[in-house]
Design a protein around this motif. Structure first.
Motif, PDB file in Angstrom:
ATOM      1  N   LEU A  64       0.824  -1.209   0.000  1.00  0.00           N
ATOM      2  CA  LEU A  64       0.000   0.000   0.000  1.00  0.00           C
ATOM      3  C   LEU A  64       0.858   1.259   0.000  1.00  0.00           C
ATOM      4  O   LEU A  64       0.546   2.230  -0.701  1.00  0.00           O
ATOM      5  CB  LEU A  64      -0.949  -0.006   1.197  1.00  0.00           C
ATOM      6  CG  LEU A  64      -2.020  -1.099   1.177  1.00  0.00           C
ATOM      7  CD1 LEU A  64      -2.831  -1.059   2.460  1.00  0.00           C
ATOM      8  CD2 LEU A  64      -2.907  -0.958  -0.045  1.00  0.00           C
ATOM      9  N   LEU A  65       1.950   1.246   0.744  1.00  0.00           N
ATOM     10  CA  LEU A  65       2.855   2.388   0.761  1.00  0.00           C
ATOM     11  C   LEU A  65       3.466   2.621  -0.618  1.00  0.00           C
ATOM     12  O   LEU A  65       3.543   3.756  -1.093  1.00  0.00           O
ATOM     13  CB  LEU A  65       3.955   2.176   1.798  1.00  0.00           C
ATOM     14  CG  LEU A  65       4.976   3.301   1.928  1.00  0.00           C
ATOM     15  CD1 LEU A  65       4.297   4.573   2.400  1.00  0.00           C
ATOM     16  CD2 LEU A  65       6.072   2.888   2.882  1.00  0.00           C
ATOM     17  N   SER A  66       3.870   1.557  -1.284  1.00  0.00           N
ATOM     18  CA  SER A  66       4.456   1.719  -2.614  1.00  0.00           C
ATOM     19  C   SER A  66       3.421   2.218  -3.614  1.00  0.00           C
ATOM     20  O   SER A  66       3.739   3.006  -4.501  1.00  0.00           O
ATOM     21  CB  SER A  66       5.074   0.411  -3.090  1.00  0.00           C
ATOM     22  OG  SER A  66       4.081  -0.553  -3.329  1.00  0.00           O
ATOM     23  N   LYS A  67       2.166   1.789  -3.481  1.00  0.00           N
ATOM     24  CA  LYS A  67       1.114   2.272  -4.373  1.00  0.00           C
ATOM     25  C   LYS A  67       0.841   3.755  -4.131  1.00  0.00           C
ATOM     26  O   LYS A  67       0.603   4.511  -5.064  1.00  0.00           O
ATOM     27  CB  LYS A  67      -0.187   1.478  -4.180  1.00  0.00           C
ATOM     28  CG  LYS A  67      -0.114   0.100  -4.742  1.00  0.00           C
ATOM     29  CD  LYS A  67      -0.170   0.167  -6.243  1.00  0.00           C
ATOM     30  CE  LYS A  67       0.971  -0.539  -6.872  1.00  0.00           C
ATOM     31  NZ  LYS A  67       1.184  -0.326  -8.266  1.00  0.00           N
ATOM     32  N   LEU A  68       0.879   4.189  -2.876  1.00  0.00           N
ATOM     33  CA  LEU A  68       0.666   5.601  -2.588  1.00  0.00           C
ATOM     34  C   LEU A  68       1.799   6.461  -3.125  1.00  0.00           C
ATOM     35  O   LEU A  68       1.580   7.541  -3.655  1.00  0.00           O
ATOM     36  CB  LEU A  68       0.537   5.827  -1.078  1.00  0.00           C
ATOM     37  CG  LEU A  68      -0.760   5.398  -0.440  1.00  0.00           C
ATOM     38  CD1 LEU A  68      -0.658   5.523   1.074  1.00  0.00           C
ATOM     39  CD2 LEU A  68      -1.900   6.234  -0.956  1.00  0.00           C
ATOM     40  N   LEU A  69       3.023   5.981  -2.999  1.00  0.00           N
ATOM     41  CA  LEU A  69       4.169   6.780  -3.409  1.00  0.00           C
ATOM     42  C   LEU A  69       4.431   6.745  -4.909  1.00  0.00           C
ATOM     43  O   LEU A  69       4.820   7.746  -5.496  1.00  0.00           O
ATOM     44  CB  LEU A  69       5.424   6.319  -2.665  1.00  0.00           C
ATOM     45  CG  LEU A  69       5.426   6.555  -1.166  1.00  0.00           C
ATOM     46  CD1 LEU A  69       6.666   5.945  -0.541  1.00  0.00           C
ATOM     47  CD2 LEU A  69       5.347   8.036  -0.871  1.00  0.00           C
TER      48      LEU A  69
END
Length: 106
Positions: A54-59
């Motif tokens: 999820l963090l990689s998708k947000l960034l």
């Protein structure tokens, strides 16, 4: 709505959810197989893999194979505005190039 269409929609919804959980499991497997061996970090749990995903998708972007992330949203939001004159837009581009050209390639 016929029961056949309803069943098809339910199946597609469940397939999407299953695919999402499989992607997280794959991320966890790859992390635990590669990163501890290469960098010496600890293995991660399934929920940590979910957070990492999820963090990689947000960034870095939304969706698989589609470019995106912060830079694209920022550029679309501020460079396509109608209330900015063309001279101001050009000054903004020049300022971005002066500050960030070596790092971001605007």
């Amino acid at each position: 709505m016929s029961s056949k269409r309803k069943g098809k929609k339910i199946f597609i919804g469940l397939a999407v959810v299953a695919f999402f959980f499989l992607i997280i499991a794959l991320l966890q497997f790859l992390w635990n197989a590669l990163v501890p061996e290469i960098f010496g970090f600890k293995a991660i749990s399934y929920w940590q893999a979910l957070g990492l995903f999820l963090l990689s998708k947000l960034l870095f972007g939304r969706g698989f194979g589609r470019p995106g992330g912060f830079r694209r949203r920022f550029k679309n939001r501020y460079m396509n505005r109608k209330d900015i004159s063309e001279e101001d837009r050009q000054r903004l581009r020049e300022e971005w190039k002066r500050r960030f050209d070596s790092r971001c390639k605007f």
